[in-house]
Scaffold this active site. Structure first.
Site, short mmCIF file in Angstrom:
data_model
loop_
_atom_site.label_atom_id
_atom_site.label_comp_id
_atom_site.label_asym_id
_atom_site.label_seq_id
_atom_site.Cartn_x
_atom_site.Cartn_y
_atom_site.Cartn_z
N ARG A 86 -11.98 -4.03 1.09
CA ARG A 86 -11.58 -5.40 1.39
C ARG A 86 -12.67 -6.17 2.13
NH1 ARG A 86 -5.91 -5.11 4.31
NH2 ARG A 86 -6.55 -7.19 4.95
N LYS A 104 -10.76 -1.31 5.19
CA LYS A 104 -10.81 -2.63 5.82
C LYS A 104 -11.18 -2.47 7.29
CE LYS A 104 -8.19 -5.61 8.47
NZ LYS A 104 -7.41 -5.34 9.71
N HIS A 116 -8.58 10.09 -2.35
CA HIS A 116 -7.41 9.80 -3.19
C HIS A 116 -6.34 9.05 -2.41
CE1 HIS A 116 -9.08 13.11 -5.63
NE2 HIS A 116 -8.98 13.87 -4.55
N TYR A 119 -5.32 4.70 2.72
CA TYR A 119 -5.55 3.41 3.38
C TYR A 119 -6.21 3.70 4.72
CZ TYR A 119 -5.12 -0.86 5.98
OH TYR A 119 -5.42 -1.96 6.73
N ALA A 133 -5.36 13.71 0.27
CA ALA A 133 -4.74 12.77 -0.66
C ALA A 133 -3.48 12.15 -0.05
CB ALA A 133 -4.39 13.48 -1.97
N ASN A 139 -2.20 0.81 11.12
CA ASN A 139 -3.02 0.09 12.10
C ASN A 139 -2.30 -1.01 12.87
OD1 ASN A 139 -2.82 -1.46 9.75
ND2 ASN A 139 -4.82 -2.41 10.03
#
Length: 218
Positions: A86, A104, A116, A119, A133, A139
């Site tokens: 991002r 991000k 895999h 986030y 994975a 966050n």
């Protein structure tokens, strides 16, 4: 147990000089974007493939991957199909950013693997750390209050609304684990699959549950 010196060997990231300014790693989160914008133009052996997107020629970027500005992708790193960077991502050398992975506002040291369905947001992942994975960094707290770092009865106010996890060098996170906001994991620690982790986890340990963390046998 919380400090940058405790968690990381700074010789394995382009952010070394930047991180040396701070005591705690989460203090660096606010400035990652500006760090990349300053650092990128100085990287003479990198190519600016789009505005404020610097990629080393030896990196392999899948045609379906998205690289949002600003970001830096290091030597011999692989960004696989469907990856979503991002922005504000400093990715080191010999890393893997896998399919359906979203990054991000992060610093990934060299040899980090997020291969895999991961986030990783508002986080710093140390040298040779690995996200199994489906494991993610959460966050933002559900009540949207500021994140604190906890170690038993001790708390440290961070002043941050968004703060995922700080993984020390050589941390292994098991598949489908959730690292809650403000998680700090010490060097050479293993997290069992399907774990829900919060607070500070000591170095050289095995996290089985929040109530069952054991020291590794030498």
């Amino acid at each position: 147990m919380y400090t940058i010196q405790d968690l990381y060997d700074l010789n394995h990231t382009l952010a070394k000089a930047y991180l040396e300014q701070f005591t705690y790693p989460w203090e660096a989160l606010k400035g990652i974007k500006e760090l990349i914008l300053t650092l990128g133009p100085s990287l003479s052996d990198y190519e600016e493939i789009a505005r404020h997107v610097w990629v080393h020629p030896s990196a392999v970027i899948a045609p379906t991957a998205y690289l949002g500005a600003p970001c830096i992708i290091g030597p011999d790193t692989e960004v696989r199909h469907g990856a979503f960077v991002r922005g504000s991502a400093l990715v080191g050398a010999h890393c893997v950013v896998g399919n359906s992975v979203e990054l991000k506002n992060v610093i990934l040291f060299d040899h980090v693997q997020t291969p895999h369905y991961n986030y990783v947001g508002d986080s710093i992942l140390g040298y040779f750390s690995h996200m199994g994975a489906g494991s993610i960094t959460s966050n933002v707290k559900s009540d949207k209050t500021l994140v604190v770092v906890k170690n038993g009865c001790e708390t440290i106010e961070t002043g941050l609304k968004k703060f995922g996890a700080m993984l020390g060098d050589h941390v292994e996170v098991g598949c489908n684990s959730v690292l809650n906001p403000g998680t700090v994991i010490g060097r050479d620690t293993n997290i069992y699959p399907l774990s829900r982790v919060r607070g500070q986890i000591p170095a050289h340990s095995i996290f089985k549950t929040q109530e069952d963390v054991v020291v590794k046998k030498k």
